[in-house]
Design an enzyme around this catalytic site. Structure first.
Site, PDB file in Angstrom:
ATOM      1  N   LYS A 173       0.756  -1.225   0.054  1.00  0.00           N
ATOM      2  CA  LYS A 173      -0.186   0.116   0.018  1.00  0.00           C
ATOM      3  C   LYS A 173       0.704   1.389  -0.084  1.00  0.00           C
ATOM      4  O   LYS A 173       1.361   1.669   1.016  1.00  0.00           O
ATOM      5  CB  LYS A 173      -0.977   0.023   1.344  1.00  0.00           C
ATOM      6  CG  LYS A 173      -1.911   1.170   1.237  1.00  0.00           C
ATOM      7  CD  LYS A 173      -2.530   1.764   2.525  1.00  0.00           C
ATOM      8  CE  LYS A 173      -1.454   2.794   3.050  1.00  0.00           C
ATOM      9  NZ  LYS A 173      -1.459   3.851   2.225  1.00  0.00           N
ATOM     10  N   GLY A 189      -4.283   5.295   5.090  1.00  0.00           N
ATOM     11  CA  GLY A 189      -3.970   4.831   6.453  1.00  0.00           C
ATOM     12  C   GLY A 189      -5.173   4.029   7.142  1.00  0.00           C
ATOM     13  O   GLY A 189      -5.143   2.800   7.446  1.00  0.00           O
ATOM     14  N   VAL A 196      -7.023   0.981   4.207  1.00  0.00           N
ATOM     15  CA  VAL A 196      -6.109  -0.057   3.780  1.00  0.00           C
ATOM     16  C   VAL A 196      -5.012  -0.366   4.852  1.00  0.00           C
ATOM     17  O   VAL A 196      -4.716  -1.639   4.942  1.00  0.00           O
ATOM     18  CB  VAL A 196      -5.706   0.095   2.399  1.00  0.00           C
ATOM     19  CG1 VAL A 196      -4.874  -0.840   1.981  1.00  0.00           C
ATOM     20  CG2 VAL A 196      -6.918   0.254   1.544  1.00  0.00           C
ATOM     21  N   GLU A 226      10.305   1.934  10.056  1.00  0.00           N
ATOM     22  CA  GLU A 226      11.374   2.999   9.647  1.00  0.00           C
ATOM     23  C   GLU A 226      10.401   4.307   9.839  1.00  0.00           C
ATOM     24  O   GLU A 226       9.567   4.697   9.074  1.00  0.00           O
ATOM     25  CB  GLU A 226      11.745   2.744   7.938  1.00  0.00           C
ATOM     26  CG  GLU A 226      12.286   1.496   7.816  1.00  0.00           C
ATOM     27  CD  GLU A 226      13.890   1.559   8.217  1.00  0.00           C
ATOM     28  OE1 GLU A 226      14.416   2.390   8.545  1.00  0.00           O
ATOM     29  OE2 GLU A 226      14.478   0.458   8.198  1.00  0.00           O
ATOM     30  N   CYS A 228      13.810  11.817   5.922  1.00  0.00           N
ATOM     31  CA  CYS A 228      13.648  11.173   7.175  1.00  0.00           C
ATOM     32  C   CYS A 228      15.128  11.591   7.896  1.00  0.00           C
ATOM     33  O   CYS A 228      14.922  11.652   9.073  1.00  0.00           O
ATOM     34  CB  CYS A 228      13.112   9.831   7.266  1.00  0.00           C
ATOM     35  SG  CYS A 228      14.094   8.871   6.350  1.00  0.00           S
ATOM     36  N   GLU A 275      10.102  17.164  14.513  1.00  0.00           N
ATOM     37  CA  GLU A 275      10.358  17.116  12.861  1.00  0.00           C
ATOM     38  C   GLU A 275       9.507  17.968  12.002  1.00  0.00           C
ATOM     39  O   GLU A 275       8.265  17.983  12.259  1.00  0.00           O
ATOM     40  CB  GLU A 275       9.849  15.650  12.408  1.00  0.00           C
ATOM     41  CG  GLU A 275      10.484  15.123  10.959  1.00  0.00           C
ATOM     42  CD  GLU A 275      10.252  13.785  10.542  1.00  0.00           C
ATOM     43  OE1 GLU A 275       8.901  13.287  10.922  1.00  0.00           O
ATOM     44  OE2 GLU A 275      10.960  12.967  10.207  1.00  0.00           O
TER      45      GLU A 275
HETATM   46  N1  LIG Z   1      12.868   6.227   8.660  1.00  0.00           N
HETATM   47  C1  LIG Z   1      12.690   5.809   7.184  1.00  0.00           C
HETATM   48  O1  LIG Z   1      13.205   5.049   6.428  1.00  0.00           O
HETATM   49  C2  LIG Z   1      11.830   7.043   6.738  1.00  0.00           C
HETATM   50  C3  LIG Z   1      11.834   7.155   5.190  1.00  0.00           C
HETATM   51  C4  LIG Z   1      11.058   8.305   4.814  1.00  0.00           C
HETATM   52  C5  LIG Z   1      10.044   8.668   5.596  1.00  0.00           C
HETATM   53  N2  LIG Z   1      10.095   8.287   6.788  1.00  0.00           N
HETATM   54  C6  LIG Z   1       8.968   9.218   7.585  1.00  0.00           C
HETATM   55  O2  LIG Z   1       7.681   9.287   7.087  1.00  0.00           O
HETATM   56  C7  LIG Z   1       7.076  10.368   7.322  1.00  0.00           C
HETATM   57  C8  LIG Z   1       6.479  11.231   6.152  1.00  0.00           C
HETATM   58  O3  LIG Z   1       5.843  10.342   5.697  1.00  0.00           O
HETATM   59  P1  LIG Z   1       4.319  10.369   5.382  1.00  0.00           P
HETATM   60  O4  LIG Z   1       3.695  11.772   5.779  1.00  0.00           O
HETATM   61  O5  LIG Z   1       3.565   9.557   4.208  1.00  0.00           O
HETATM   62  O6  LIG Z   1       3.876   9.419   6.806  1.00  0.00           O
HETATM   63  P2  LIG Z   1       2.745   8.971   7.228  1.00  0.00           P
HETATM   64  O7  LIG Z   1       2.881   8.154   8.442  1.00  0.00           O
HETATM   65  O8  LIG Z   1       1.542   9.777   7.262  1.00  0.00           O
HETATM   66  O9  LIG Z   1       2.160   7.758   6.224  1.00  0.00           O
HETATM   67  C9  LIG Z   1       2.945   6.954   5.784  1.00  0.00           C
HETATM   68  C10 LIG Z   1       2.341   5.736   5.212  1.00  0.00           C
HETATM   69  O10 LIG Z   1       1.288   5.437   6.385  1.00  0.00           O
HETATM   70  C11 LIG Z   1       0.045   5.017   5.972  1.00  0.00           C
HETATM   71  N3  LIG Z   1      -0.750   5.182   7.298  1.00  0.00           N
HETATM   72  C12 LIG Z   1      -1.196   6.408   7.767  1.00  0.00           C
HETATM   73  N4  LIG Z   1      -2.014   6.069   8.986  1.00  0.00           N
HETATM   74  C13 LIG Z   1      -1.959   4.740   9.024  1.00  0.00           C
HETATM   75  C14 LIG Z   1      -2.494   3.764   9.936  1.00  0.00           C
HETATM   76  N5  LIG Z   1      -3.171   4.252  11.070  1.00  0.00           N
HETATM   77  N6  LIG Z   1      -2.510   2.700   9.934  1.00  0.00           N
HETATM   78  C15 LIG Z   1      -1.644   2.269   8.615  1.00  0.00           C
HETATM   79  N7  LIG Z   1      -0.972   2.890   7.834  1.00  0.00           N
HETATM   80  C16 LIG Z   1      -1.127   4.248   7.958  1.00  0.00           C
HETATM   81  C17 LIG Z   1      -0.101   6.300   4.977  1.00  0.00           C
HETATM   82  O11 LIG Z   1      -1.387   5.963   4.331  1.00  0.00           O
HETATM   83  C18 LIG Z   1       1.239   6.051   4.089  1.00  0.00           C
HETATM   84  O12 LIG Z   1       1.023   4.955   3.295  1.00  0.00           O
HETATM   85  C19 LIG Z   1       7.964  11.397   8.138  1.00  0.00           C
HETATM   86  O13 LIG Z   1       7.862  11.393   9.397  1.00  0.00           O
HETATM   87  C20 LIG Z   1       9.178  10.854   7.854  1.00  0.00           C
HETATM   88  O14 LIG Z   1      10.498  10.845   8.632  1.00  0.00           O
HETATM   89  C21 LIG Z   1      10.872   7.655   7.352  1.00  0.00           C
END
Ligand SMILES: NC(=O)c1ccc[n+]([C@@H]2O[C@H](COP(=O)([O-])OP(=O)(O)OC[C@H]3O[C@@H](n4cnc5c(N)ncnc54)[C@H](O)[C@@H]3O)[C@@H](O)[C@H]2O)c1
Length: 476
Positions: free
Chosen positions: A170, A203, A206, A245, A279, A379
Site C-alpha cells: 500500500k 491509512g 487499507v 522506519e 527522514c 520533525e
Molecule cells: N525512517 C525512514 O526510513 C523514513 C523514510 C521516509 C520517511 N520517513 C518518515 O515518514 C514521514 C513522512 O511520510 P508520510 O507523511 O507519508 O507519513 P505517514 O505516516 O502519514 O504515512 C505513511 C504511510 O502510512 C500510512 N498510514 C497512515 N496512517 C496509518 C494507519 N493508521 N495505519 C496504517 N497505515 C497508515 C499512509 O497512508 C502512508 O502510506 C516522516 O515522518 C518521515 O520521517 C521515514
C-alpha cells in the site's frame, strides 16, 4: 495511466470492491494530476488470499529463479526510468533531473544491490550438528510514504522477492502514481500471480486492514512515528513482525577543527535537499558557541543561494513541499520558532517572493535555537534548519543525543580519529562522516523512536527471513 483506478491482485488489474476516487494533487500547481481508487478491507482480503496461495510455491523457488526475475525487473526499470522520474516529479514535486537521477534512480541502485546480495547470500549455516536455515517469513504487508516513494518501495520489494516472500503493497495515497507504474513493471517482468499485489488506499482504511490482517506475517512500515505506533498496535493481536522506519531529527555536529564555510554550506544543502523532506535530513546543526554567529552568517548566505520553482522548471532548484497539509504544518512550526525566540536569519513565513501558487516554502534558517524549543525537537519535514551552539565535545554529544529520535547523525571534523570517536557515541542507526557519498551497502534504520530493524543490502534481506534451527541435522 490506464490502471489508476484499479489494483494489481493475483497477477491481474482488477476493479476495487467499491469505487471510491481520490485526486492526486500536483504540489507545484495545486491542480489534480491524476486520480486513484481508494481500497477497503475487502480488497486487502483478496490481495492477502492471493499472496498466501502464491507463497506456497514462490517460497520454494530457487535462488536462480529469483535472480532471473529480479534481473528482468532491472531491465524494465532501466527502460522506464525517465517515465518513472517524470511521474514522481509530478506527484510529489521533486524537480525533474533530481526526480530521475535520485528519486527514481535510487530504486535502481537498491535493486542492483539486492541482486548482488542474493548472488552470494547464505540461506543455510551449519553450527556444529545443528543446521540453521533462513526461510522467507511469508506474506509481507508493505506501507510506504510519499517523500521518497520508489526508494521505500524498492527497499522492501527487492529483498522480499529475493528471499521468496509474497507481498501486499500500500503506497502513500499522496504519491501513488509511481507505484502503479512500478506494478506495471512487475507484471511485465513476469512476477508469478499473487507474489506482488498492490492495493491503493489511505491509512485508516487499507493501512489498518493490512496491520490487523491475520493472513499477513509481517508488516514493513515506513512513515511517521505517529502512524508507526498505530501499525504496531494493530499488528499486536496477530503477533506479526513489525519493521518500522520512522521519523528523525538528526544532528549535524561541526567540531571546532572543521572548515566552517564548507561544512556549514554543505550542511544547509543536506538539510534542504528534497525540499527538506527526508527522514534522515541533518536538521539540527551544532556549532561551537564561539563561532555561532559566523556559522549563522554562512548558513544564511547558503540558504539565500537556493532558488525555488515548479518541479518541471529548468535548472537546479528546490521544488514545493508535497501538500497543503505539509505546507501548513511547516508554516506553523516557523511561526512557533519565531514566537519562542529563535533568530530568523534566512527565509521565514509565506511563499518565496513572486510565487502565488504551489506549496513553496522559503528556505529558512533559524539561529540561536535552544534545545528546548519546538523547532529543535519536532520533525518539521521542510527546508528549515536550526542552528544550536555547544561548549565542548561532551556537550555536543549530549545535545545531539537529546531527542526521542535516533535515525541519523552527521559529524564534521578535520580529524578522522576524532570524528570516529564522536560517531561511536551517537545513538543513531546511521552516522555520516564528512558528508560521504550515499552507500547502498550501509545499513539504514533507526534507534529509539526512529524505528527498529534495518534496510538495504543483506541487512534488508535478513528482515524478511525466519530462522529455523534443525538440531541433530548431522555432523559438522
Ligand atoms: N525512517 C525512514 O526510513 C523514513 C523514510 C521516509 C520517511 N520517513 C518518515 O515518514 C514521514 C513522512 O511520510 P508520510 O507523511 O507519508 O507519513 P505517514 O505516516 O502519514 O504515512 C505513511 C504511510 O502510512 C500510512 N498510514 C497512515 N496512517 C496509518 C494507519 N493508521 N495505519 C496504517 N497505515 C497508515 C499512509 O497512508 C502512508 O502510506 C516522516 O515522518 C518521515 O520521517 C521515514
Amino acid at each position: 495511466m490506464s490502471h489508476a483506478l484499479q489494483f494489481y491482485i493475483d497477477g491481474a488489474w482488477v476493479d476495487p470492491a467499491e469505487l471510491k476516487r481520490l485526486a492526486v494533487i500536483d504540489p507545484s500547481t495545486e491542480e489534480p494530476c491524476g486520480e486513484i481508487a481508494i481500497g477497503s478491507a475487502e480488497d486487502v482480503d483478496k490481495a492477502v488470499a492471493a499472496a498466501r496461495r502464491a507463497f506456497e510455491s514462490f517460497s520454494l523457488t530457487s535462488r536462480e529463479e529469483r535472480l532471473a526475475l529480479l534481473r528482468r525487473l532491472q531491465t524494465i526499470y532501466e527502460r522506464r526510468l525517465d517515465e518513472l522520474g517524470a511521474v514522481i516529479s509530478r506527484e510529489m514535486g521533486a524537480p525533474l533531473p533530481f526526480a530521475r537521477e535520485w528519486q527514481a534512480g535510487i530504486g535502481l541502485r537498491h535493486l542492483k544491490k539486492a541482486i548482488e546480495t542474493l548472488e552470494t547470500f547464505r540461506f543455510e549455516e551449519p553450527r556444529g550438528t545443528t543446521m540453521v536455515f533462513k526461510e522467507p517469513i511469508g506474506v509481507v504487508g508493505m506501507i510506504t510514504p510519499w517523500n521518497w516513494p520508489m526508494n521505500q518501495i524498492m527497499a522492501k520489494v527487492a529483498p522480499a522477492l529475493a528471499t521468496g516472500c509474497t507481498m501486499v503493497l500500500k503506497p502513500s495515497e499522496i504519491a501513488p502514481l509511481s507505484a502503479i507504474l512500478f506494478a506495471e513493471m512487475m507484471d511485465e517482468a513476469g512476477v508469478p500471480a499473487g507474489v506482488f499485489n498492490l492495493v491503493n488506499g489511505d491509512g485508516p482504511g487499507v493501512g489498518e486492514a493490512i496491520s490487523r490482517h491475520p493472513g499477513i506475517d509481517m508488516v514493513s512500515f515506513t512513515g511517521s512515528t505517529r502512524a508507526g505506533i498505530l501499525v504496531a498496535k494493530g499488528a499486536a493481536d496477530t503477533i506479526k513482525r513489525v519493521h518500522q522506519e520512522l521519523g528523525g531529527k538528526s544532528a549535524n555536529i561541526l567540531l571546532p577543527d572543521v572548515d566552517l564555510e564548507a561544512a556549514v554550506t554543505k550542511g544547509v544543502q543536506g538539510c534542504f535537499g528534497n525540499s527538506g523532506q527526508s527522514c534522515n535530513a541533518p536538521t539540527r546543526m551544532f556549532v561551537p558557541a564561539d563561532r555561532h554567529d559566523e556559522a549563522a552568517e554562512i548558513a544564511a548566505r547558503a540558504a539565500s543561494a537556493f532558488k525555488t520553482g515548479p518541479a518541471d522548471a529548468d535548472g537546479v532548484h528546490l521544488g514545493p513541499v508535497v501538500s497543503q497539509m505539509q505546507y501548513d504544518k511547516i508554516q506553523r512550526l516557523i511561526e512557533t520558532g519565531i514566537a519562542e525566540g529563535a533568530s530568523l536569519v534566512a527565509g521565514g513565513l509565506g511563499r518565496p517572493d513572486g510565487m502565488n501558487r504551489g506549496y513553496f516554502v522559503q528556505p529558512t534558517v533559524f539561529a540561536h535555537v535552544t534545545p528546548d524549543m519546538t523547532i529543535a525537537r519536532e520533525e518539521i519535514f521542510g527546508p528549515v534548519l536550526s542552528i544550536l551552539s555547544y561548549e565542548s565535545e561532551e556537550d555536543a554529544i549530549r545535545l545531539a543525543n537529546d531527542t526521542v529520535y535516533g535515525l541519523a547523525a552527521y559529524i564534521q571534523s578535520g580529524d578522522p580519529a576524532r570524528a570516529r570517536r564522536v560517531a561511536s557515541r551517537m545513538r543513531a542507526g546511521s552516522v555520516y562522516l564528512d558528508y560521504p557519498a550515499w552507500d547502498p551497502g550501509a545499513p539504514f534504520g533507526g534507534y529509539k523512536q526512529s524505528g527498529n530493524g534495518r534496510e538495504y543490502a543483506d541487512f534488508g534481506l535478513e528482515e524478511f527471513l525466519e530462522i529455523k534451527g534443525v538440531v541433530g541435522y548431522g555432523a559438522a
